[in-house]
Design an enzyme around this catalytic site. Sequence first.
Site, PDB file in Angstrom:
ATOM      1  N   TYR A 295       0.841  -1.190   0.000  1.00 26.25           N
ATOM      2  CA  TYR A 295       0.000   0.000   0.000  1.00 26.25           C
ATOM      3  C   TYR A 295       0.880   1.245   0.000  1.00 26.25           C
ATOM      4  CZ  TYR A 295      -4.256   2.658   0.970  1.00 26.25           C
ATOM      5  OH  TYR A 295      -5.330   3.519   0.887  1.00 26.25           O
ATOM      6  N   TYR A 346      -5.727   5.386  -7.248  1.00 26.54           N
ATOM      7  CA  TYR A 346      -5.966   5.211  -5.821  1.00 26.54           C
ATOM      8  C   TYR A 346      -7.424   4.845  -5.611  1.00 26.54           C
ATOM      9  CZ  TYR A 346      -6.340   6.259  -0.832  1.00 26.54           C
ATOM     10  OH  TYR A 346      -6.570   6.183   0.518  1.00 26.54           O
TER      11      TYR A 346
END
Length: 394
Positions: A295, A346
């Site tokens: 991430y 994202y």
Amino acid sequence: MTRSSSIVGVGATPYYQRGATVARTTMDLLIEAIRNAVDDAGLQLADIDGFALYSGGYDTALLAQTLGLRELRFSAAITGTGGGSAGAVGLAGMAVDSGAAEVVVTAIAVQQRRRMGAAFSPSGGSGPYAGTPTAESDFSVPSGLLSPGQSFAMLAQRHMHVYGTTREHFASVAITTRRHAQTRPSALMRDELTLESYLASRMIADPLCLYDFCLESEGAVAVVTTTDRRARDLAHRPVRILASAHGGTGSWGKALTWMNMPADSFVTSGHRSLAQRLWRESGLSASDVDVALLYDHFTPMVLMQLEDYGFCGPGEGGPYMADGGGAIDGNGTPVNPHGGNLSEAYILGMTHVREAVEQLRRSAVNQVDGAEVALVTGGPAPLPSSNLLLGVER
């Protein structure tokens, strides 16, 4: 978990720049991604009998009605925004393993203006960075901690102070993932990124500049999880859920407001305990991972995750990436060959799950040769964070 569940379908909408989906609803995007994932699995919408969601606040009754489901046997959601992405898929696996449901969907849809604006804006909402006074914000806001980037900049500065990490090390993360994104058609950012252009970009929260931040994008991603028995008869090579951990330590969770962590926690991603649980549950280690989907909402957190999961030692994340360890053609474990949150899109971490599935199916754009085990992380976030270990039968 009993390792008896597999991901069998993955679907997405196109990815969009912030504001480009204003004419559509969040539910519209969500339904499109779910339909694509179910089609990919070779199933029907009516086969869905469970939802394992996160952070969306979706009305599951409306979702079930819109999809035309016959009966919903399981529905649960976990918190954590992007920190819950991997954990939500793990939750789907647990639902299937336990027999609570047989075909479980995990999905997220993001529309920045509608969904993220209130939660992360200093002018509204009730989150830790919101303008509404709280016991926490009364201390953090006057100190200049108005957004996640400003708080994570503090962790980055500490890592630089303790280990000698440099901005060039952060740049190596942004440049590597951008290079990967250049060959991926779904990526929003495919222009070349050089060290010179990185260093010349505007500073946002010292030491984090423009290219240290993830994108502000919109779209939806969904995956379908079912039993291994049923997976064998479906359209694609099953991607088995080997292990998943969800949670973290409370001491690291204070990071984004109070900055009151123990010294040995301050220079980590907060994933150290999660990593230990994942390796203990799976019986594997970082050396068994063929591709890492980490991430990457901020570049320094990629370096700290590499350290916490054991791909390198503490303080060695910067040199690892700078020496090409995360590159698809490098000398280590490839990191985010889809471009990640920094360059592809994202969507709160679900693009990483999608890439992991494609890698293990051997259908990825930037395919890692012989990929059989993939690590996916969610977060790092205050609490909870999560991870997911996926594999295929050898």
